[in-house]
Design an enzyme around this catalytic site. Structure first.
Site, PDB file in Angstrom:
ATOM      1  N   CYS A 261      -4.575  -3.060  30.677  1.00 43.92           N
ATOM      2  CA  CYS A 261      -5.451  -1.848  29.829  1.00 43.92           C
ATOM      3  C   CYS A 261      -6.686  -1.423  30.638  1.00 43.92           C
ATOM      4  O   CYS A 261      -6.679  -0.329  30.851  1.00 43.92           O
ATOM      5  CB  CYS A 261      -5.749  -2.731  28.614  1.00 43.92           C
ATOM      6  SG  CYS A 261      -4.389  -2.675  27.549  1.00 43.92           S
TER       7      CYS A 261
HETATM    8  N1  LIG Z   1      -1.676  -5.413  26.597  1.00 44.57           N
HETATM    9  C1  LIG Z   1      -3.042  -5.424  25.855  1.00 44.57           C
HETATM   10  O1  LIG Z   1      -3.962  -6.258  25.935  1.00 44.57           O
HETATM   11  C2  LIG Z   1      -3.213  -4.119  25.018  1.00 44.57           C
HETATM   12  C3  LIG Z   1      -4.333  -4.216  24.137  1.00 44.57           C
HETATM   13  C4  LIG Z   1      -4.699  -2.989  23.434  1.00 44.57           C
HETATM   14  C5  LIG Z   1      -3.860  -1.999  23.539  1.00 44.57           C
HETATM   15  N2  LIG Z   1      -2.690  -2.004  24.435  1.00 44.57           N
HETATM   16  C6  LIG Z   1      -1.919  -0.811  24.344  1.00 44.57           C
HETATM   17  O2  LIG Z   1      -0.528  -0.819  23.582  1.00 44.57           O
HETATM   18  C7  LIG Z   1       0.276  -0.477  24.210  1.00 44.57           C
HETATM   19  C8  LIG Z   1       1.449  -1.610  24.571  1.00 44.57           C
HETATM   20  O3  LIG Z   1       0.889  -2.370  25.388  1.00 44.57           O
HETATM   21  P1  LIG Z   1       1.657  -3.968  25.649  1.00 44.57           P
HETATM   22  O4  LIG Z   1       0.916  -4.467  26.677  1.00 44.57           O
HETATM   23  O5  LIG Z   1       2.250  -4.519  24.538  1.00 44.57           O
HETATM   24  O6  LIG Z   1       2.879  -3.144  26.687  1.00 44.57           O
HETATM   25  P2  LIG Z   1       4.330  -3.669  27.148  1.00 44.57           P
HETATM   26  O7  LIG Z   1       4.736  -2.953  28.347  1.00 44.57           O
HETATM   27  O8  LIG Z   1       4.116  -5.417  27.448  1.00 44.57           O
HETATM   28  O9  LIG Z   1       5.375  -3.763  25.904  1.00 44.57           O
HETATM   29  C9  LIG Z   1       5.905  -2.733  25.702  1.00 44.57           C
HETATM   30  C10 LIG Z   1       7.493  -3.395  24.976  1.00 44.57           C
HETATM   31  O10 LIG Z   1       8.245  -2.054  24.748  1.00 44.57           O
HETATM   32  C11 LIG Z   1       9.562  -2.286  25.015  1.00 44.57           C
HETATM   33  N3  LIG Z   1      10.360  -0.984  25.114  1.00 44.57           N
HETATM   34  C12 LIG Z   1      10.374   0.018  26.128  1.00 44.57           C
HETATM   35  N4  LIG Z   1      11.081   0.937  25.854  1.00 44.57           N
HETATM   36  C13 LIG Z   1      11.408   0.663  24.545  1.00 44.57           C
HETATM   37  C14 LIG Z   1      12.191   1.298  23.605  1.00 44.57           C
HETATM   38  N5  LIG Z   1      12.896   2.832  23.788  1.00 44.57           N
HETATM   39  N6  LIG Z   1      12.412   1.075  22.226  1.00 44.57           N
HETATM   40  C15 LIG Z   1      12.041  -0.263  21.991  1.00 44.57           C
HETATM   41  N7  LIG Z   1      11.279  -0.874  22.622  1.00 44.57           N
HETATM   42  C16 LIG Z   1      11.078  -0.501  23.986  1.00 44.57           C
HETATM   43  C17 LIG Z   1       9.420  -2.985  26.182  1.00 44.57           C
HETATM   44  O11 LIG Z   1      10.685  -3.630  26.527  1.00 44.57           O
HETATM   45  C18 LIG Z   1       8.393  -4.104  26.179  1.00 44.57           C
HETATM   46  O12 LIG Z   1       8.810  -5.254  25.470  1.00 44.57           O
HETATM   47  C19 LIG Z   1       0.162   0.256  25.733  1.00 44.57           C
HETATM   48  O13 LIG Z   1      -0.059   1.693  24.989  1.00 44.57           O
HETATM   49  C20 LIG Z   1      -1.308  -0.581  26.025  1.00 44.57           C
HETATM   50  O14 LIG Z   1      -2.147   0.289  26.557  1.00 44.57           O
HETATM   51  C21 LIG Z   1      -2.383  -3.090  25.209  1.00 44.57           C
END
Ligand SMILES: NC(=O)c1ccc[n+]([C@@H]2O[C@H](COP(=O)([O-])OP(=O)(O)OC[C@H]3O[C@@H](n4cnc5c(N)ncnc54)[C@H](O)[C@@H]3O)[C@@H](O)[C@H]2O)c1
Length: 418
Positions: A261
């Site tokens: 992030c």
């Molecule tokens: N990781 C953190 O600590 C955190 C904290 C706050 C906010 N965020 C934000 O939240 C969002 C997600 O972060 P994350 O770490 O969970 O991401 P990630 O990449 O770990 O997870 C995304 C998921 O989406 C799935 N995906 C991709 N395309 C898809 C589709 N077409 N249909 C369904 N699923 C699909 C992927 O397979 C994956 O499992 C980002 O914008 C990030 O900046 C993350």
């Protein structure tokens, strides 16, 4: 809606954020359908196995019912859909929206078949303007759809805890009905709920992460000076933190911030600021300092071993922080690359993150135990796992990037900022 008045919620994208959202709402009694394109992840979730290492989440998933599927059509049965796709950076630092746009398009297709109202909530982190300019156009011909942006503020390592007991909930909305439904869903969470327009909500998330990153680079810079002056920056931070205008969090000096992030959100905000003609001087410097900080580990190492060629260097800790197996943008990557460039042989250990790190550096480095790492000519500590406080560091050369107090017993001990 279920008979008990609870909602049926679909969560699209089951990464750290999506899975936490899914488990969190399931714990509150809602029926949750989880959708992801990764069949292995879906299978694991249906078998109540947590696909990532997140302590609270791993335990909670065993006690909730989440129906996981790769079929976006299942969202049709829900009242509310949370879009939780990743928003990684492009090569120029700006935000890549593919993993948010794609699921939004898939959901839009499905919602065209729905006869009743549906709320779509953007949970991913985006720069100001995305909900209005990108998401609304995708969903606008999909029947009776309300849209909110509801950024997630969780910290990896304590993800579920942060979801269950948030410090605030931010809801960006452009129609009262959508905002009211989301507000009701969060009833009983016991924290302030701030309702704003879309752009403000998007900026609250971006500015929050930029501020946290700034605090880290700030204390690292103070720490670098403290080290040369023989001052303990942790004492300095403690003294600062008692002042409630300052507070004590995010003042742990070390090798800098990594993870999915902070780095990418900062580059996205810098790119957005420039796009609108602003000059984000502070934020650019925060990024610059954060790139340089891990390399100080090598400078300190070379004070004791001037040439690293052929030397065996051990690394304790690969995850970007303890409590997770996430190695995205971990500072261990920069340090391993720099050590390889210097011709060092590298032995590493991490209690959770070795399988993920192997995907980045397979046979270029040796994966071993903590005892195996401690046989090296010198050891760098890069993640503050508790168990590193139980090792025997006597007779070793230790360069500590995370302040493991036990390591101070080493024959030669250098803290990065202390
Ligand atoms: N990781 C953190 O600590 C955190 C904290 C706050 C906010 N965020 C934000 O939240 C969002 C997600 O972060 P994350 O770490 O969970 O991401 P990630 O990449 O770990 O997870 C995304 C998921 O989406 C799935 N995906 C991709 N395309 C898809 C589709 N077409 N249909 C369904 N699923 C699909 C992927 O397979 C994956 O499992 C980002 O914008 C990030 O900046 C993350």
């Amino acid at each position: 809606m279920t008979k008990s008045g609870k909602k049926v919620i679909s969560v699209i994208g089951l990464g750290v954020v999506g899975l936490t959202t899914a488990v969190g709402f399931a714990l509150r009694g809602h029926r949750v359908i989880g959708i992801d394109i990764d069949p292995q992840k879906v299978r694991q979730i249906n078998e109540k196995i947590c696909p990532i290492y997140e302590e609270g989440l791993g335990k909670a998933i065993k006690n909730v019912e989440i129906i996981a599927t790769t079929d976006h059509g299942q969202a049709l049965d829900s009242d509310i859909s949370f879009l939780c796709g990743g928003t990684p950076p492009k090569a120029d630092g700006s935000i890549d929206l593919f993993y948010l746009e794609e699921p939004a398009k898939q959901l839009a297709e499905v919602l065209r078949m729905k006869k009743s109202y549906h709320l779509v909530v953007i949970r991913s982190t985006v720069v100001p303007g995305i909900t209005e300019k990108v998401i609304i156009p995708i969903l606008e011909n999909s029947g009776e759809v309300g849209i909110c942006i509801n950024p997630e503020f969780l910290r990896e390592g304590t993800a579920l805890e942060d979801f269950v007991a948030p410090r605030r909930i931010v809801i960006g909305e452009n129609d009262r009905r959508a905002g009211d439904i989301l507000c009701n869903l969060y009833e009983g969470f016991g924290c302030p709920i701030l309702r704003t327009d879309f752009k403000t909500a998007e900026m609250i998330k971006q500015a929050s992460n930029a501020f946290l990153a700034t605090r880290i680079s700030f204390i690292n810079e103070i720490g670098n000076t403290c080290k040369e002056l023989g001052i303990d920056v942790y004492e300095v931070a403690k003294g600062m933190g008692y002042d409630e205008r300052i507070g004590s969090e995010y003042l742990r000096a070390g090798i800098g911030f990594g993870g999915f992030c902070l780095p990418k959100d900062l580059t996205a905000l810098v790119a957005k600021a420039k796009e609108v003609g602003s000059t984000p001087r502070i934020l650019e410097e925060v990024l610059h300092l954060n790139r340089e900080q891990p390399l100080r580990m090598l400078e300190l190492l070379k004070r004791h071993i001037p040439s690293l060629k052929g030397k065996v260097i051990g690394i304790l800790g690969l995850a970007f922080k303890p409590g997770t197996d996430d190695v995205r943008k971990t500072k261990a990557i920069d340090i391993v690359e720099a050590l390889l460039d210097e011709g060092a042989q590298i032995k590493v250990y991490d209690p959770r993150a070795m399988p993920n790190f192997k995907k980045l550096f397979d046979n270029k480095i040796e994966y071993t135990s903590s005892d195996g790492v401690l046989t090296a000519d010198a050891v760098l500590i890069l993640t503050e796992w508790d168990e590193f406080n139980n090792l025997d560091y006597r007779n070793k050369i230790i360069i500590d990037g995370r302040r493991i107090l036990k390591a101070k017993e080493a024959r030669i001990y250098e803290g990065i900022c202390w």
